[in-house]
Design a protein around this motif. Structure first.
Motif, PDB file in Angstrom:
ATOM      1  N   HIS A  75      -5.164   5.949   7.178  1.00 50.12           N
ATOM      2  CA  HIS A  75      -6.227   5.093   7.770  1.00 50.12           C
ATOM      3  C   HIS A  75      -5.574   4.065   8.816  1.00 50.12           C
ATOM      4  O   HIS A  75      -6.149   3.506   9.375  1.00 50.12           O
ATOM      5  CB  HIS A  75      -6.813   4.366   6.653  1.00 50.12           C
ATOM      6  CG  HIS A  75      -7.670   5.600   5.617  1.00 50.12           C
ATOM      7  ND1 HIS A  75      -8.583   6.309   5.992  1.00 50.12           N
ATOM      8  CD2 HIS A  75      -7.173   5.988   4.484  1.00 50.12           C
ATOM      9  CE1 HIS A  75      -8.919   7.054   4.921  1.00 50.12           C
ATOM     10  NE2 HIS A  75      -8.142   7.018   4.046  1.00 50.12           N
TER      11      HIS A  75
ATOM     12  N   SER B  93       0.950  -1.369  -0.138  1.00 53.89           N
ATOM     13  CA  SER B  93      -0.073   0.080   0.073  1.00 53.89           C
ATOM     14  C   SER B  93       0.884   1.201  -0.046  1.00 53.89           C
ATOM     15  O   SER B  93       2.013   1.037   0.132  1.00 53.89           O
ATOM     16  CB  SER B  93      -0.977  -0.066   1.203  1.00 53.89           C
ATOM     17  OG  SER B  93      -1.835   1.269   1.190  1.00 53.89           O
TER      18      SER B  93
ATOM     19  N   GLN C 202      -1.774   6.186   2.277  1.00 60.48           N
ATOM     20  CA  GLN C 202      -3.055   5.464   2.759  1.00 60.48           C
ATOM     21  C   GLN C 202      -2.750   5.045   4.143  1.00 60.48           C
ATOM     22  O   GLN C 202      -3.717   5.078   5.219  1.00 60.48           O
ATOM     23  CB  GLN C 202      -3.246   4.419   1.865  1.00 60.48           C
ATOM     24  CG  GLN C 202      -4.226   3.308   2.260  1.00 60.48           C
ATOM     25  CD  GLN C 202      -5.535   3.776   2.128  1.00 60.48           C
ATOM     26  OE1 GLN C 202      -5.810   4.601   1.121  1.00 60.48           O
ATOM     27  NE2 GLN C 202      -6.533   2.963   2.674  1.00 60.48           N
TER      28      GLN C 202
ATOM     29  N   CYS D 184      -4.313  -0.895   4.845  1.00 61.23           N
ATOM     30  CA  CYS D 184      -4.516  -0.741   3.415  1.00 61.23           C
ATOM     31  C   CYS D 184      -6.090  -0.762   2.913  1.00 61.23           C
ATOM     32  O   CYS D 184      -7.037  -0.721   3.768  1.00 61.23           O
ATOM     33  CB  CYS D 184      -3.939  -1.862   2.788  1.00 61.23           C
ATOM     34  SG  CYS D 184      -4.634  -3.543   2.964  1.00 61.23           S
ATOM     35  N   ALA D 185      -6.437  -0.341   1.800  1.00 58.55           N
ATOM     36  CA  ALA D 185      -7.917  -0.367   1.250  1.00 58.55           C
ATOM     37  C   ALA D 185      -8.522  -1.648   1.360  1.00 58.55           C
ATOM     38  O   ALA D 185      -9.758  -1.645   1.775  1.00 58.55           O
ATOM     39  CB  ALA D 185      -7.869   0.039  -0.106  1.00 58.55           C
TER      40      ALA D 185
END
Length: 144
Positions: free
Chosen positions: A42, A34, A38, A45-46
């Protein structure tokens, strides 16, 4: 296509001006690659973020989200996202499920009357339901 030297120079200068942490690839706790941006924003990871959202809602709610977008196994993938609405009664289990999805940020409330309410999926809801970029674009065309 002929490369434009001025455009190449501008891209190079923009990349040099960007903070270094944006360009670094790092590994999430799950082991997937990632971007550092990011992970800094957050903390995961997505893919891990979407998994957390799916875990936060009930399985029946997720099925309603997929139905809302037409992302069901009997539809071809190119048809996913042609619809983006779900009509729920003013009271009942479907309304409670839609409210849980709205609290998770996957749907938004649309037109409401005394007996029913329409809900529409958000971009995050489309992505978590498994739509690709073209499907998300189709689903969001009628939305503002």
């Amino acid at each position: 296509m002929i490369a434009n030297p001025a455009q190449i120079t501008r891209h190079h200068l923009l990349n040099q001006a960007a903070p270094a942490y944006l360009l670094i690839r790092k590994a999430c706790a799950c082991g997937k690659a990632s971007t550092a941006k990011q992970l800094a924003q957050h903390g995961k990871c997505a893919a891990c973020a979407l998994a957390a959202i799916r875990d936060a809602i009930m399985p029946g709610d997720f099925a309603k989200l997929q139905h809302m977008l037409g992302a069901v196994p009997n539809n071809l993938k190119r048809q996913w996202g042609l619809r983006n609405y779900y009509c729920a009664n003013a009271t009942g289990a479907a309304r409670e499920a839609m409210q849980r999805l709205a609290d998770a940020g996957l749907v938004t409330a649309g037109h409401e009357s005394e007996t029913q309410a329409y809900f529409h999926a958000t971009r995050l809801g489309c992505k978590s339901a498994g739509l690709d970029a073209a499907g998300i674009k189709r689903a969001m065309e009628g939305q503002s």
